[in-house]
Design a protein around this motif. Structure first.
Motif, short mmCIF file in Angstrom:
data_model
loop_
_atom_site.label_atom_id
_atom_site.label_comp_id
_atom_site.label_asym_id
_atom_site.label_seq_id
_atom_site.Cartn_x
_atom_site.Cartn_y
_atom_site.Cartn_z
N ARG A 189 -36.36 1.27 -3.73
CA ARG A 189 -34.96 0.83 -3.71
C ARG A 189 -34.81 -0.59 -3.18
N LEU A 190 -35.73 -0.99 -2.32
CA LEU A 190 -35.61 -2.31 -1.71
C LEU A 190 -36.00 -3.43 -2.69
N LYS A 191 -36.55 -3.03 -3.84
CA LYS A 191 -36.99 -4.06 -4.79
C LYS A 191 -35.81 -4.67 -5.55
N THR A 192 -34.72 -3.93 -5.61
CA THR A 192 -33.54 -4.51 -6.30
C THR A 192 -32.68 -5.26 -5.29
N VAL A 193 -32.31 -6.47 -5.69
CA VAL A 193 -31.43 -7.25 -4.82
C VAL A 193 -30.00 -6.76 -5.04
N LYS A 194 -29.33 -6.43 -3.95
CA LYS A 194 -27.97 -5.88 -4.06
C LYS A 194 -26.97 -7.01 -4.21
N ALA A 195 -26.04 -6.79 -5.14
CA ALA A 195 -24.99 -7.80 -5.37
C ALA A 195 -24.03 -7.83 -4.18
N PRO A 196 -23.35 -8.98 -3.99
CA PRO A 196 -22.38 -9.04 -2.89
C PRO A 196 -21.36 -7.91 -3.02
N LYS A 197 -20.94 -7.43 -1.89
CA LYS A 197 -20.02 -6.29 -1.87
C LYS A 197 -18.58 -6.75 -2.10
N ASN A 198 -17.82 -5.95 -2.79
CA ASN A 198 -16.39 -6.24 -2.95
C ASN A 198 -15.65 -5.67 -1.74
N TRP A 199 -15.17 -6.58 -0.90
CA TRP A 199 -14.55 -6.14 0.36
C TRP A 199 -13.10 -5.74 0.19
N ASN A 200 -12.60 -5.80 -1.05
CA ASN A 200 -11.22 -5.40 -1.29
C ASN A 200 -10.95 -3.95 -0.94
N THR A 201 -12.02 -3.13 -1.03
CA THR A 201 -11.82 -1.71 -0.71
C THR A 201 -11.74 -1.49 0.79
N SER A 202 -12.10 -2.51 1.57
CA SER A 202 -12.13 -2.35 3.03
C SER A 202 -10.82 -2.86 3.62
N ILE A 203 -10.78 -2.96 4.92
CA ILE A 203 -9.57 -3.43 5.62
C ILE A 203 -9.20 -4.85 5.19
N HIS A 204 -10.21 -5.59 4.70
CA HIS A 204 -9.95 -6.97 4.29
C HIS A 204 -9.02 -7.06 3.08
N GLY A 205 -8.89 -5.94 2.35
CA GLY A 205 -7.97 -5.92 1.22
C GLY A 205 -6.56 -5.49 1.62
N GLY A 206 -6.30 -5.43 2.91
CA GLY A 206 -5.00 -4.98 3.40
C GLY A 206 -5.06 -3.53 3.81
N SER A 207 -4.05 -3.08 4.55
CA SER A 207 -4.09 -1.71 5.06
C SER A 207 -4.07 -0.72 3.90
N ARG A 208 -4.88 0.30 4.01
CA ARG A 208 -5.14 1.17 2.85
C ARG A 208 -4.29 2.43 2.84
N VAL A 209 -4.09 2.96 1.65
CA VAL A 209 -3.37 4.22 1.52
C VAL A 209 -4.07 5.04 0.44
N ILE A 210 -4.12 6.34 0.64
CA ILE A 210 -4.70 7.22 -0.37
C ILE A 210 -3.64 8.23 -0.76
N ILE A 211 -3.37 8.32 -2.07
CA ILE A 211 -2.39 9.30 -2.54
C ILE A 211 -3.07 10.26 -3.49
N ARG A 212 -3.01 11.53 -3.22
CA ARG A 212 -3.58 12.54 -4.10
C ARG A 212 -2.45 13.18 -4.91
N GLU A 213 -2.28 12.65 -6.13
CA GLU A 213 -1.17 13.13 -6.97
C GLU A 213 -1.26 14.63 -7.22
N ASP A 214 -2.50 15.13 -7.35
CA ASP A 214 -2.65 16.56 -7.65
C ASP A 214 -2.16 17.46 -6.52
N HIS A 215 -2.01 16.90 -5.36
CA HIS A 215 -1.54 17.71 -4.23
C HIS A 215 -0.07 17.46 -3.91
N ARG A 216 0.55 16.54 -4.65
CA ARG A 216 1.96 16.26 -4.37
C ARG A 216 2.84 17.20 -5.17
N ILE A 217 3.97 17.57 -4.60
CA ILE A 217 4.91 18.38 -5.38
C ILE A 217 6.29 17.74 -5.35
#
Ligand code: SF4
Ligand code: SF4
Lengths: 149, 221
Positions: free
Chosen positions: B193-221
């Motif tokens: 696994r170490l032989k592949t160089v990993k591409a830079p990470k997209n930090w948008n999914t982290s706190i750097h993309g702003g405060s996060r929210v998760i909505i599970r539509e299948d559980h909403r009524i």
């Protein structure tokens, strides 16, 4: 209250396997220790929690002596080591709230050490006399907080 | 779990000064397990605050209560009466718990703890950080050891070359994460696994993309 006439109220939490028996032995040996120490028998010093100590101070105790077995000799293996940590943690809280850390002390005693126990009690009482009464006895005592002994 | 630490009594006094009726509200979940904000710590800190208040004439009246979880409405409701009869809440929950209470009550709610990290109990009375919640987990690439959290330089293609023996050059008291990653991948036969160089990470999914929210539509009524 001048420190000379002051008789400190010392709570001694004594483990039943060592220092409580040592206190008993002190009685059989007719060794004298002052009446202002209140001995509380505990199943192990590891049963003592920091909140017990804080509550005792809150209610006006001048000092607390925690007497456990010799290190390595705890009936429950490490109860006295836990107590040592808790006494240290209590000292930190006392200093932060403005009480002297020397108001609580841990000692290690075996069931046969009646004389050393009496010496420790006297030494602790001397320390308390030198630092004076707990200021919580005097100030803003809430109505339900008197020490009933 | 979320790991927190206590604030000192002088810090708490500073936060609370000027207030009288204080509810010290503990949380029975993560912060109980890390010995920072459960029933026991609430009792100790409440006693300490009452003692300090009497010595310094602060006229604090401290009530104690610990609920199962401070970040969940069902449990927060159980504290309603106690919150209502006090002027201010000193929360011993993590930062999320403090905010959950503050959003629901129109009175000051203060943090009584310092929330530190997401981690585990590594050994008796020792907690270590394991995850910064980056939002796109890459642990499968690194033998289950997170380089983002545990490498001081967050290197995805490590090591940095500065480690001494197995210690990180930034913090000598901590192991080099990349030493651990290498050893672990070797042990499980995945060094390839170490032989592949990993591409830079997209930090948008982290706190750097702003405060996060998760909505599970299948559980909403
Ligand atoms: S890769 Fe991201 S989600 Fe996975 S452990 Fe590391 S910080 Fe946490
Ligand atoms: S020594 Fe290891 S853990 Fe520390 S910064 Fe370098 S690669 Fe990361």
């Amino acid at each position: 209250m001048s420190n000379e006439s002051f008789e400190p109220l010392l709570i001694a939490f004594c483990c039943q396997y060592c220092s409580y028996s040592a206190a008993d032995l002190a009685g059989s040996m007719r060794l004298q220790y002052p009446t202002n120490v209140r001995i509380v028998r505990t199943p192990c010093t590891g049963r003592l929690e920091v909140e017990f100590f804080m509550k005792a101070f809150e209610k006006g105790a001048d000092g607390i002596l925690v007497a456990g077995c010799l290190e390595g000799g705890c009936h429950f293996t490490e109860g006295n080591l836990l107590a040592k940590g808790r006494v240290g943690y209590t000292q930190k809280f006392l200093s932060e709230c403005g009480l002297e850390a020397q108001r609580i002390r841990m000692i290690n005693i075996s069931a046969a050490q009646a004389r050393p126990l009496v010496d420790h009690i006297n030494d602790m009482l001397a320390t308390l006399k030198s630092i004076g009464p707990s200021p919580l006895k005097r100030v803003n005592q809430p109505k339900n907080a008197e020490m009933n002994v | 779990m979320i790991v927190a630490q206590r604030k000192s009594i002088p810090e708490l006094i500073d936060i609370l000064k000027g207030h009288k009726k204080i509810l010290m509200l503990g949380c029975g979940t993560c912060v109980t397990v890390c010995l920072a904000g459960g029933e026991r710590e609430v009792s100790i800190n409440a006693s300490a605050l009452r003692i300090a208040s009497r010595l310094k004439n602060l006229s604090f009246e401290v009530e104690e209560l610990t609920i199962e979880r401070q970040c969940d409405n069902i449990f927060i409701e159980k504290a309603a009466e106690a919150i209502n009869r006090n002027d201010v809440v000193l929360s011993f929950g993590c930062g999320a718990g403090v905010q959950a209470i503050a959003e629901r009550y129109n009175k000051p709610v203060y943090a009584g703890l310092d929330t530190e990290f997401i981690g585990i109990l590594e050994e008796r009375a020792t907690w270590t950080e394991k995850c910064i919640a980056c939002g796109k987990c890459v642990l499968h690439e690194y033998g289950g050891i997170c380089p983002i959290t545990r490498c001081a330089k967050h290197m995805l293609n490590g090591p940095c070359g500065g480690s001494r023996e197995d210690r990180c050059e930034v913090r000598a008291d901590r192991p080099c994460a990349w030493q651990l990653i290498y050893q672990r991948l070797k042990d499980i036969g995945e060094l390839e696994r170490l032989k592949t160089v990993k591409a830079p990470k997209n930090w948008n999914t982290s706190i750097h993309g702003g405060s996060r929210v998760i909505i599970r539509e299948d559980h909403r009524i």
